[in-house]
Design a protein around this motif. Structure first.
Motif, short mmCIF file in Angstrom:
data_model
loop_
_atom_site.label_atom_id
_atom_site.label_comp_id
_atom_site.label_asym_id
_atom_site.label_seq_id
_atom_site.Cartn_x
_atom_site.Cartn_y
_atom_site.Cartn_z
N LYS A 48 0.88 -1.17 0.00
CA LYS A 48 0.00 0.00 0.00
C LYS A 48 0.92 1.23 0.00
O LYS A 48 1.15 1.84 1.04
CB LYS A 48 -0.91 -0.02 1.23
CG LYS A 48 -1.92 -1.16 1.22
CD LYS A 48 -2.78 -1.16 2.46
CE LYS A 48 -4.17 -0.68 2.09
NZ LYS A 48 -5.11 -0.81 3.21
N GLU A 50 0.63 4.18 -0.83
CA GLU A 50 0.06 5.44 -0.35
C GLU A 50 0.22 5.60 1.16
O GLU A 50 0.12 6.70 1.70
CB GLU A 50 -1.41 5.57 -0.77
CG GLU A 50 -2.36 4.54 -0.18
CD GLU A 50 -2.45 3.22 -0.94
OE1 GLU A 50 -3.45 2.52 -0.75
OE2 GLU A 50 -1.53 2.88 -1.71
N TYR A 51 0.47 4.48 1.86
CA TYR A 51 0.68 4.51 3.31
C TYR A 51 2.11 4.14 3.68
O TYR A 51 2.43 3.95 4.85
CB TYR A 51 -0.29 3.54 4.01
CG TYR A 51 -1.74 3.88 3.79
CD1 TYR A 51 -2.30 4.99 4.42
CD2 TYR A 51 -2.53 3.12 2.95
CE1 TYR A 51 -3.63 5.32 4.22
CE2 TYR A 51 -3.87 3.45 2.75
CZ TYR A 51 -4.41 4.55 3.38
OH TYR A 51 -5.72 4.87 3.17
N VAL A 53 3.54 1.31 2.99
CA VAL A 53 3.56 -0.11 3.36
C VAL A 53 4.10 -0.92 2.19
O VAL A 53 3.53 -0.89 1.10
CB VAL A 53 2.14 -0.59 3.74
CG1 VAL A 53 2.14 -2.09 4.03
CG2 VAL A 53 1.61 0.19 4.94
N GLN A 90 -1.86 -7.43 14.41
CA GLN A 90 -2.69 -6.24 14.63
C GLN A 90 -3.04 -6.05 16.10
O GLN A 90 -3.02 -4.93 16.60
CB GLN A 90 -3.97 -6.31 13.79
CG GLN A 90 -3.76 -6.00 12.34
CD GLN A 90 -5.06 -6.07 11.55
OE1 GLN A 90 -5.98 -6.80 11.88
NE2 GLN A 90 -5.12 -5.29 10.49
N SER A 104 3.58 -2.92 12.18
CA SER A 104 3.27 -1.66 11.51
C SER A 104 2.62 -1.90 10.15
O SER A 104 1.76 -1.12 9.73
CB SER A 104 4.51 -0.79 11.38
OG SER A 104 5.46 -1.39 10.52
N ILE A 105 2.98 -2.97 9.48
CA ILE A 105 2.35 -3.31 8.20
C ILE A 105 0.92 -3.78 8.44
O ILE A 105 -0.02 -3.34 7.76
CB ILE A 105 3.18 -4.38 7.46
CG1 ILE A 105 4.50 -3.79 6.98
CG2 ILE A 105 2.38 -4.99 6.30
CD1 ILE A 105 5.49 -4.80 6.47
N GLU A 107 -1.12 -3.11 10.76
CA GLU A 107 -2.02 -2.05 11.20
C GLU A 107 -2.75 -1.38 10.04
O GLU A 107 -3.84 -0.85 10.21
CB GLU A 107 -1.25 -1.00 12.00
CG GLU A 107 -0.85 -1.48 13.38
CD GLU A 107 0.02 -0.49 14.13
OE1 GLU A 107 0.41 0.55 13.55
OE2 GLU A 107 0.31 -0.77 15.30
N TRP A 108 -2.14 -1.39 8.86
CA TRP A 108 -2.74 -0.74 7.69
C TRP A 108 -3.64 -1.68 6.88
O TRP A 108 -4.24 -1.27 5.90
CB TRP A 108 -1.66 -0.17 6.78
CG TRP A 108 -0.98 1.01 7.39
CD1 TRP A 108 0.24 1.04 8.01
CD2 TRP A 108 -1.49 2.34 7.46
NE1 TRP A 108 0.51 2.30 8.46
CE2 TRP A 108 -0.54 3.13 8.13
CE3 TRP A 108 -2.67 2.94 7.03
CZ2 TRP A 108 -0.72 4.48 8.38
CZ3 TRP A 108 -2.85 4.29 7.27
CH2 TRP A 108 -1.88 5.04 7.93
N MET A 109 -3.73 -2.94 7.29
CA MET A 109 -4.49 -3.90 6.51
C MET A 109 -5.94 -3.98 6.97
O MET A 109 -6.22 -4.16 8.15
CB MET A 109 -3.83 -5.28 6.58
CG MET A 109 -2.46 -5.30 5.94
SD MET A 109 -1.72 -6.94 5.93
CE MET A 109 -2.65 -7.67 4.58
N THR A 110 -6.84 -3.84 6.00
CA THR A 110 -8.26 -4.01 6.28
C THR A 110 -8.60 -5.49 6.25
O THR A 110 -7.79 -6.32 5.83
CB THR A 110 -9.11 -3.28 5.22
OG1 THR A 110 -8.90 -3.94 3.95
CG2 THR A 110 -8.74 -1.80 5.10
N ASP A 113 -8.22 -6.60 2.75
CA ASP A 113 -6.81 -6.77 2.39
C ASP A 113 -6.31 -8.13 2.87
O ASP A 113 -5.64 -8.86 2.13
CB ASP A 113 -5.93 -5.70 3.03
CG ASP A 113 -6.15 -4.30 2.49
OD1 ASP A 113 -6.69 -4.15 1.38
OD2 ASP A 113 -5.75 -3.35 3.19
#
Length: 131
Positions: A48, A50-51, A53, A90, A104-105, A107-110, A113
């Motif tokens: 990702k 944009e973040y 990641v 998470q 940290s990776i 944390e950005w996963m929905t 995802d």
């Protein structure tokens, strides 16, 4: 299995690890929804951006085959296992990574995802020759 594993001595654990590590392994891809697999492939390759990641393969090697002991293979792992591990990163139940990288990776996963990348990685072929 838990009581048996807890009773093992360090040398016995090492011997078992050597034995099972020397066995061959082969995984055949599973069928999957093309749209989900495409999204999972994008996450595995690009992450990702944009973040900030990175994709899975940036650390876990080309096609997710693993890089040494620090970055284990992801290719061919069951989707439920992969999703469970991301969930553990998470929620802090798993924290054995250098510098908190995976946490940290994760944390950005929905949820979407996680499902997509797990389906894609499970769909990859993976083979280790017996030693």
């Amino acid at each position: 299995m838990g009581p048996i594993a807890k009773a093992l001595k360090a040398g016995e654990i090492e011997a078992l690890a050597q034995y099972y590590g020397a066995l061959g392994y082969e995984h055949t891809p599973l069928a999957g929804d093309p749209e989900t697999l495409e999204r999972g492939e994008d996450l595995a390759l690009r992450g990702k951006p944009e973040y900030g990641v990175p994709g899975c393969f940036a650390c876990h090697g080309q096609n997710g085959v693993g890089v040494g002991a620090v970055f284990p293979p992801l290719a061919g792992q069951p989707p439920a296992y992969l999703t469970a591990q991301i969930n553990r990163w998470q929620n802090g139940a798993r924290d054995n990574d250098e510098n908190g990288l995976m946490r940290s990776i994760a944390e950005w996963m929905t949820d979407g995802d996680k499902q997509a990348v797990a389906a894609y990685l499970a769909n990859l072929s993976y083979k280790v020759e017996a030693k």
